[in-house]
Design an enzyme around this catalytic site. Sequence first.
Site, PDB file in Angstrom:
ATOM      1  N   ARG A   1      -3.112  -1.744 -36.629  1.00  0.00           N
ATOM      2  CA  ARG A   1      -2.678  -2.629 -37.717  1.00  0.00           C
ATOM      3  C   ARG A   1      -3.730  -3.691 -37.985  1.00  0.00           C
ATOM      4  O   ARG A   1      -3.414  -4.833 -38.344  1.00  0.00           O
ATOM      5  CB  ARG A   1      -1.337  -3.268 -37.413  1.00  0.00           C
ATOM      6  CG  ARG A   1      -1.362  -4.074 -36.174  1.00  0.00           C
ATOM      7  CD  ARG A   1      -0.194  -4.913 -35.967  1.00  0.00           C
ATOM      8  NE  ARG A   1      -0.213  -5.244 -34.549  1.00  0.00           N
ATOM      9  CZ  ARG A   1       0.745  -5.868 -33.930  1.00  0.00           C
ATOM     10  NH1 ARG A   1       1.790  -6.231 -34.585  1.00  0.00           N
ATOM     11  NH2 ARG A   1       0.650  -6.133 -32.657  1.00  0.00           N
TER      12      ARG A   1
ATOM     13  N   LYS B   1      -5.240  -8.442 -40.263  1.00  0.00           N
ATOM     14  CA  LYS B   1      -4.209  -7.932 -39.365  1.00  0.00           C
ATOM     15  C   LYS B   1      -2.926  -7.794 -40.183  1.00  0.00           C
ATOM     16  O   LYS B   1      -2.455  -8.779 -40.748  1.00  0.00           O
ATOM     17  CB  LYS B   1      -4.012  -8.890 -38.185  1.00  0.00           C
ATOM     18  CG  LYS B   1      -3.148  -8.314 -37.076  1.00  0.00           C
ATOM     19  CD  LYS B   1      -3.275  -9.129 -35.795  1.00  0.00           C
ATOM     20  CE  LYS B   1      -2.291  -8.677 -34.731  1.00  0.00           C
ATOM     21  NZ  LYS B   1      -2.409  -9.467 -33.504  1.00  0.00           N
TER      22      LYS B   1
ATOM     23  N   GLY C   1       1.540  -0.362 -39.286  1.00  0.00           N
ATOM     24  CA  GLY C   1       0.302  -1.068 -39.604  1.00  0.00           C
ATOM     25  C   GLY C   1       0.521  -2.438 -40.219  1.00  0.00           C
ATOM     26  O   GLY C   1      -0.420  -3.103 -40.631  1.00  0.00           O
TER      27      GLY C   1
ATOM     28  N   ARG D   1     -13.670  -4.543 -27.710  1.00  0.00           N
ATOM     29  CA  ARG D   1     -12.842  -4.798 -26.520  1.00  0.00           C
ATOM     30  C   ARG D   1     -13.304  -3.935 -25.355  1.00  0.00           C
ATOM     31  O   ARG D   1     -14.055  -2.974 -25.563  1.00  0.00           O
ATOM     32  CB  ARG D   1     -11.381  -4.411 -26.849  1.00  0.00           C
ATOM     33  CG  ARG D   1     -10.830  -5.137 -28.043  1.00  0.00           C
ATOM     34  CD  ARG D   1     -10.021  -4.170 -28.926  1.00  0.00           C
ATOM     35  NE  ARG D   1      -9.691  -4.816 -30.200  1.00  0.00           N
ATOM     36  CZ  ARG D   1      -8.583  -5.505 -30.421  1.00  0.00           C
ATOM     37  NH1 ARG D   1      -7.673  -5.576 -29.488  1.00  0.00           N
ATOM     38  NH2 ARG D   1      -8.372  -6.098 -31.581  1.00  0.00           N
TER      39      ARG D   1
ATOM     40  N   ASP E   1      -7.127  -3.201 -23.726  1.00  0.00           N
ATOM     41  CA  ASP E   1      -7.435  -3.140 -25.165  1.00  0.00           C
ATOM     42  C   ASP E   1      -7.330  -4.524 -25.797  1.00  0.00           C
ATOM     43  O   ASP E   1      -7.700  -4.707 -26.953  1.00  0.00           O
ATOM     44  CB  ASP E   1      -6.500  -2.158 -25.890  1.00  0.00           C
ATOM     45  CG  ASP E   1      -5.031  -2.469 -25.649  1.00  0.00           C
ATOM     46  OD1 ASP E   1      -4.625  -2.499 -24.477  1.00  0.00           O
ATOM     47  OD2 ASP E   1      -4.293  -2.686 -26.622  1.00  0.00           O
TER      48      ASP E   1
ATOM     49  N   ASP F   1      -5.909 -11.136 -29.716  1.00  0.00           N
ATOM     50  CA  ASP F   1      -4.600 -10.498 -29.868  1.00  0.00           C
ATOM     51  C   ASP F   1      -3.462 -11.396 -29.412  1.00  0.00           C
ATOM     52  O   ASP F   1      -2.858 -11.206 -28.354  1.00  0.00           O
ATOM     53  CB  ASP F   1      -4.547  -9.145 -29.135  1.00  0.00           C
ATOM     54  CG  ASP F   1      -5.036  -8.035 -30.042  1.00  0.00           C
ATOM     55  OD1 ASP F   1      -5.587  -8.357 -31.116  1.00  0.00           O
ATOM     56  OD2 ASP F   1      -4.868  -6.851 -29.699  1.00  0.00           O
TER      57      ASP F   1
END
Length: 520
Positions: free
Chosen positions: A103, A122, A135, A199, A269, A279
Site C-alpha cells: 500500500r 501510502k 492498498g 529495508r 520489513d 512504518d
Amino acid sequence: MKLNINDTFNKELPSDPELSNERRQVAQATHSYVEPVVPTHPKLIHFSNEMVEAIGLTEEEAKSKEFLEIFSGSKIYPQTRPYAMAYAGHQFGNWAGQLGDGRAINLFEVKHNKKRWSLQLKGSGETPYSRQGDGLAVLRSSIREYLCSEAMHHLGVPTTRALSLMLSGDDVLRDILYDGNPAYEKGAIVCRVAPSFIRFGNFELFAARNDTKNLKKLTDYTIKHFYPHLDGATKETYIKFFKEVADRTLEMVVHWQRVGFVHGVMNTDNMSILGLTIDYGPYGWLEGFDFGWTPNTTDKQNKRYRFGNQPNIGLWNLLQLANALFPLVEDAEPFEKLLNAYGSNFEKQSLEMMHSKLGLKIVSEENGKLFADLEENLVATETDMTIFFRLLSNLKKGQPDKSLETVAKAFYNPNEINSEIEERWKVWFKAYDLKLQEENDKDDTRKASMNAVNPKYVLRNYMAQLAIDKADMGDYELIDELFNLLKRPYDEQPENEKWFAKRPEWARHKVGCSMLSCSS
Ligand code: AMP
Ligand code: MG
C-alpha cells in the site's frame, strides 16, 4: 511547480517486466511499475512546511492544485515512473516470504540542496504486493503516521518524514479489532519522505532466492548512494556497511528508549537500511513506565515487541540482515563479531543515555545500580515516564526530602504510594542527591541539559486519538495544533501546558488510545 527530479532506484536497478498490478511473486527485480489509484475527491488536510522547503517548493506551491494532484496520486509528475518496491521479511519472528510495498507507491526522487529525497504515497491503491489488502489507508492511521513521524524528527530521533496528509474522498472498509465488525472509514493518503525506503527485507528477498547477482546490485546501489564514504565492492566494504547499519539501528533504538516510543511491529520489513524509524502503525508512547508494555493488540500474547525488548529485537533483526548479506562475504566471523559488539555497545549507550536523562556528567558503570533502582521504583506504581523525567530536572541539590513532591504529578494514583514505596523513593532520591553533589553543575545548568533530552511533549496516544475524532467530523484544527506543539517538544511552551498531562482515565482502555491493531 518545478521539482528537481533525480531518479536512481528505478533507473539503476532491475525492474519487473510485467506491468499489471495482479498479485504475484516477482523475481529478479527490485521493483514493479504501478500507477497510484486516482482518488475521487482529494483534499489537502495538512502539509509539513519544512518538508515542502526541503524538496525545493514554497508554501504557496504546496497550496496549489498541482501539489494536490501529484501528492494525492491524481496525476503523475512529468517524466517520472511510480513503482512499488519488492521486499520480504520476518514477521513476529517467522519467515514471511515476499511482502513488498502493498500500500505504498514511490513517486520519484528529488535532489535539493545536495540532499536526496524519495517521495512515497501510502494508501494509493493496489500493487503486485498487496496480497489480500486493498492498498488503501484510513484517515486514522494516516493522521497517526503524519503527526508522529514529524514529531519524532523534532525529538531528534532518526525517522522517515512526512510531506502531506490528504483525504482521498473514498471510503475504506476496515475491521479495527478483527472481530468481524468491519465498518467504512474515510480514506487518506500520506506522502512520506526519506532519503530511501530500502529495508532489511529488500536484501532478505534476494538472499532467500539465492539471487546473489541482484543482492549484490542492491547492496552496491545502497552503498553508492547512502554510504558513499564506503567505496569499492569488496567483502571488506560489505562488512563495513553492515557495521554502519548495525550502529545506526542501535542508535535509533536507544533514542526510542530515551523518549519512550514503542514501535509495535519491528518486523524486518519495517527496519530501514538507513536506521530510520519507519512504518508507523500500531506504535505507542509509554505513559506508565513499563518495560512489558506494547500498544499492538496483534502482539498481546507474546509481547515480542514490548518496550523493554526493542533493543533485543534490533539485534535479532540485524542477525537476519547478516544472514542476507552473507553470500556477499562468505565468512560468518566478521558478522558474528559485529553482532556480539551490539550487546556491549547497547549497554554502553544505554548507560550514557540514562546518565543524560538524569543530568549526570560523570559517566560510571557504578551508576547502573542507581538506574536499576529507579526503574524498580517507576514500575512500583503507575508513573508517567515523560512527566517524571521532565519534572526531575526541577530538583534542587541538597534537598532530597522535597524531591517526591517535585515529581508528584507523574504518579497516576498517589494513593498507591504506600509507606514502603515512599521509603524506597526517599532512599533513591538520597542516593541521587549524593551523585548530584559529586557533579560541578549548578541546578540551572543541569536542568537545561536534562530538558534537552527529556521531552516535555510527546504524541500521547490519546492526543492523536482526539485529533482523529475531530478530523472524522471534518475539523482539522487539532492536527495543526499538535503538529505545531510537537515541533518544539523540549521547549516549555507554557501556553500548551494542558498537553503536559497524564492520560485521562477515559483513554485507559479506549481503542486507538491503548489498543491498536495492524488494521490500518
Ligand atoms: P505492515 O505491518 O504495515 O508493515 O505491513 C506488512 C505488509 O502488508 C507490507 O507488505 C504491506 O505493504 C502490506 N499491507 C499492509 N496493509 C495493506 C493494505 N491495506 N493493502 C495492501 N497491503 C497491505
Ligand atoms: Mg511495513
